[in-house]
Design a protein around this motif. Structure first.
Motif, short mmCIF file in Angstrom:
data_model
loop_
_atom_site.label_atom_id
_atom_site.label_comp_id
_atom_site.label_asym_id
_atom_site.label_seq_id
_atom_site.Cartn_x
_atom_site.Cartn_y
_atom_site.Cartn_z
N ASP A 321 23.05 -20.52 -8.29
CA ASP A 321 22.50 -19.19 -8.09
C ASP A 321 23.18 -18.09 -8.91
O ASP A 321 23.63 -17.08 -8.37
N ASP A 323 23.32 -14.87 -11.57
CA ASP A 323 22.35 -13.82 -11.89
C ASP A 323 22.15 -13.67 -13.38
O ASP A 323 21.34 -12.85 -13.82
N ARG A 354 12.50 -19.11 -6.87
CA ARG A 354 13.27 -18.53 -7.97
C ARG A 354 12.39 -18.15 -9.16
O ARG A 354 12.84 -17.45 -10.07
N ASP A 357 11.62 -14.28 -10.30
CA ASP A 357 12.61 -13.56 -11.12
C ASP A 357 13.81 -14.45 -11.41
O ASP A 357 14.86 -14.32 -10.81
N PRO A 359 17.04 -15.95 -13.35
CA PRO A 359 18.10 -15.24 -14.06
C PRO A 359 17.84 -15.26 -15.57
O PRO A 359 17.36 -16.27 -16.09
N ARG B 157 18.63 -15.65 0.89
CA ARG B 157 18.82 -14.95 -0.37
C ARG B 157 18.90 -13.46 -0.10
O ARG B 157 18.01 -12.90 0.55
N SER B 158 19.95 -12.85 -0.61
CA SER B 158 20.13 -11.41 -0.44
C SER B 158 19.94 -10.99 1.01
O SER B 158 19.30 -9.98 1.31
N ASP B 231 28.68 -18.82 -3.26
CA ASP B 231 27.25 -18.85 -2.97
C ASP B 231 26.43 -17.98 -3.91
O ASP B 231 25.34 -17.54 -3.59
N ALA B 233 24.94 -15.29 -6.83
CA ALA B 233 24.69 -13.85 -6.95
C ALA B 233 23.95 -13.30 -5.74
O ALA B 233 24.15 -12.16 -5.34
N THR B 234 23.11 -14.13 -5.13
CA THR B 234 22.30 -13.61 -4.02
C THR B 234 22.57 -14.35 -2.73
O THR B 234 21.86 -14.16 -1.74
N GLY B 235 23.56 -15.23 -2.73
CA GLY B 235 23.87 -15.98 -1.52
C GLY B 235 23.07 -17.26 -1.39
O GLY B 235 23.18 -17.95 -0.38
N ALA B 236 22.27 -17.58 -2.40
CA ALA B 236 21.43 -18.78 -2.33
C ALA B 236 22.11 -19.98 -2.96
O ALA B 236 21.50 -21.03 -3.14
#
Lengths: 400, 400
Positions: A321, A323, A354, A357, A359, B157-158, B231, B233-236
């Motif tokens: 995950d 970014d 995913r 959007d 990365p 996620r997020s 985890d 960038a977004t926790g996923a």
DNA sequence: CGTTTATGCTCGCCGCACGAGTTTATTACG
DNA sequence: CGTAATAAACTCGTGCGGCGAGCATAAACG
């Protein structure tokens, strides 16, 4: 019972002593050329604290203030920079064909002072040559050198080289590289360190979790979270090339089977073309990438490699995950040579949620300088700690 | 320009104010039942500082001291524990079949106060039921509740649920779970939080980098470094089940192809046996693991799954370099049911230099309680910060 | 050339931890 | 049973880093 002061969790150890000073030095490092006023604003320091901290740092030869090119009204501020007599680190990059040795001040910009192609790949000879260079630099700067950091194209574990396929080395002891045993010697994988540099000041600056992937012989890379590489328990993390994304029938020189490595680099392209395994897969791949336009067989082979690359990268994105993804070495040219197939495989391999959007996948910004920048950064991480500054302060204080 | 005090990097923000207090509270949390003298020794605090800090914390209802069972000569010390009127967090675990709601004090031990099987899998109904429970608990404890933390068997996620295969949910908004919008609501994946709990107080306590892997429907897990999950960038991050270790011909419900998931869980076993895809792969797998002894076909199918599991795990070890692997859910029984094939595949998939001392692969210690422990830990991480304690101190101060 | 503006400098204050000395609670021993 | 030994808690003066408020200073504007 052990001395309580040595406990890593000790409150005493993470004393408040250098807190403000470290914050200021980090700002200076993160953005060379920042002004003192800007730093104070960003850190929420009062002008009084800023005055006090900069004065202290100037006295300790940790920071120099120079006149800023004035841009507006109001009393002009100063630009913060490394002190001309301040601490230095030595950064070394050992690559397949050559090595480079650089010096960096607290702003982290490595200045290459020695470089040489390997006359001989024998590890002892290479290390001796680099060791001499390090010693020369060390002698020139004396106690100002606070750490030596080495980026090497090899699997690194617990501060030692375990295996270096592209150099043809087995386990190698690099401790002979330091001139002075009291100077900390840090060893890191080149792709890992390049990833650190990309995440801190390259194409992934500002990312929360940056994934760097590079292809040379095999695949290297790292996930960088908060500026620090996620390199596992012994520092050997980031060996993404040895995830079994590939053909289980293929045995990798690393000992495992089905390694992703074997499906994306020069060896894979040669296999697809029908050529014998190349002695230098990197050069072979570069050559193949040039031949893509004219030769359909090469084009197809490169396409297959790009597809394998995109598919595996999608899996890594699913699992880690990030970014942003930065591509170094041959990874970017490989993608560029077969962009549609790469992107199709990448998209197809992503989890559905995913795809809206994904990365961004971008070329690394620092190019060949990445590993050296990363090595300097790792060394400075060592210097810019409470312990590091205490040691420096003791040394500066003693010299007076 | 934004208020400098709000800058996250602000020196002001990471003030020294709570440094010692936080260190003491962390010790109490890490090892419930520690004595004040032991904490002081470990943190390198003088008895004077210890006196001062504990007094301050007692006044703020953050800590209580109780008589220790005396064991030697000398003045007896006290045992540190959570204050009876101190801060609390609510931890919720939403699983495939049921949910649980627990309360934890600063020692982090979750005390289950409400639990219920899902009457109906409809997300709105489930969330309403849990929301009522949370509100009841919140009302009972009032301002003492400082955070609500939810572990959910879903891709997160997020801070939101993206997809929950086992629950049959799509994107779901969990914000209705908090009684009070001012109380922070934290959402985390259950496998990730179970991994955090294992790394902090379970089978991986003390590890530098702990890899937790769990199998239920699909594969979940996380790498935990320094007590924090990696985890992304977004926790996923941690969706290791969607690494393409499997058969590229198999399309996963997640949208990708060749997912590892599809080769290790109940769906894989059913495929190998020749059964139709099970409606509940978890129950099917449990059943199959029981039938291994008597039925060779099932035994072979489970063996294939264990082999796929071991081979993929080897790849993860290559890439992530953990110093221990903990197995949760069906992962441990799967390994146990076909230990030789699992271990052979694992060893075969490791890079050669790792085979001499591979990381131990052990059963998770916390079992079903892992996710709840992890959720409580995540909530307490929020409370035990400078901001968190400032807010609590303001609240306690105002109440007098 | 004064006004405006942004910044740097000085100095008294506060809070946290330290260190040294003192007190206290308990066990061990004669 | 009383005294010594021991371990830990309490007290208080000190040091240090940063804060705030007020003052000083260097440029640009008009």
């Amino acid at each position: 019972m052990a001395s309580p002061a040595n406990r890593s969790g000790s409150v005493r150890a993470r004393n408040a002593r250098w807190r403000g000073a470290l914050a200021v030095l980090e700002e200076m490092r993160r953005e060379p050329g920042v002004t003192r006023a800007a730093v104070a604003r960003r850190l929420g320091l009062t002008t009084g604290s800023a005055t006090e901290i900069t004065a202290r740092l100037r006295d300790l030869a940790l920071l120099a203030e120079t006149q800023a090119a004035t841009l507006g009204r109001g009393r002009p501020t100063t630009v913060l920079g490394p002190h001309p007599e301040g601490p230095l680190v030595i950064a070394v990059d050992i690559r397949q064909e050559d090595w480079r040795c650089a010096v960096a001040a607290l702003d982290g910009a490595p200045d290459v002072v020695e470089a040489e192609a390997h006359a001989d790949r024998d590890p002892a000879a290479v290390i001796a040559a680099i060791g001499r260079a390090v010693r020369r630099v060390h002698d020139r700067h004396g106690h100002r050198v606070r750490a030596v950091s080495v980026a090497v194209a090899a699997t690194v574990r617990s501060g030692g080289v375990v295996q270096a396929a592209s150099l043809g080395w087995d386990a190698v002891d690099l401790r002979a590289l330091t001139a002075d045993p009291r100077t900390p010697l840090l060893i890191g994988n080149d792709a890992t360190l390049a990833g650190v540099a990309e995440a801190r000041l390259g194409a992934a600056a500002g990312a929360v979790a940056a994934l760097h992937i590079t292809i040379e012989v095999g695949i290297g890379g790292t996930l960088v979270v908060g500026g620090r590489p996620v390199d596992g328990a012994t520092g050997a993390g980031g060996e993404f090339g040895h995830l079994p994304f590939g053909d289980p029938a293929l045995r990798c020189p690393c000992g495992a089977r089905g390694c992703w490595d074997m499906t994306v680099d020069g060896r894979a392209i040669a296999r697809h073309v029908g050529d014998p395994p190349p002695r230098d897969p990197r050069t072979y791949a570069l050559e193949a990438l040039r031949r893509v336009r004219g030769e359909p067989a090469v084009r197809a082979a490169v396409g297959r490699a790009a597809e394998a690359f995109g598919g595996g990268l999608a899996g890594l994105i699913n699992a880690l995950d990030p970014d942003i993804v930065t591509l170094g070495g041959l990874a970017e040219p490989l993608r560029a040579a077969a962009e549609p197939r790469f992107t199709a495989a990448l998209t197809d391999g992503l989890m559905r949620f995913r795809r809206a959007d994904p990365p961004p996948v971008v070329a690394a910004a620092l190019g060949e300088a990445g590993a050296l920048h990363g090595a300097a950064a790792a060394a400075l991480d060592h210097v810019l700690t409470e312990d590091g500054l205490n040691a420096w302060a003791a040394f500066v204080g003693a010299g007076r």
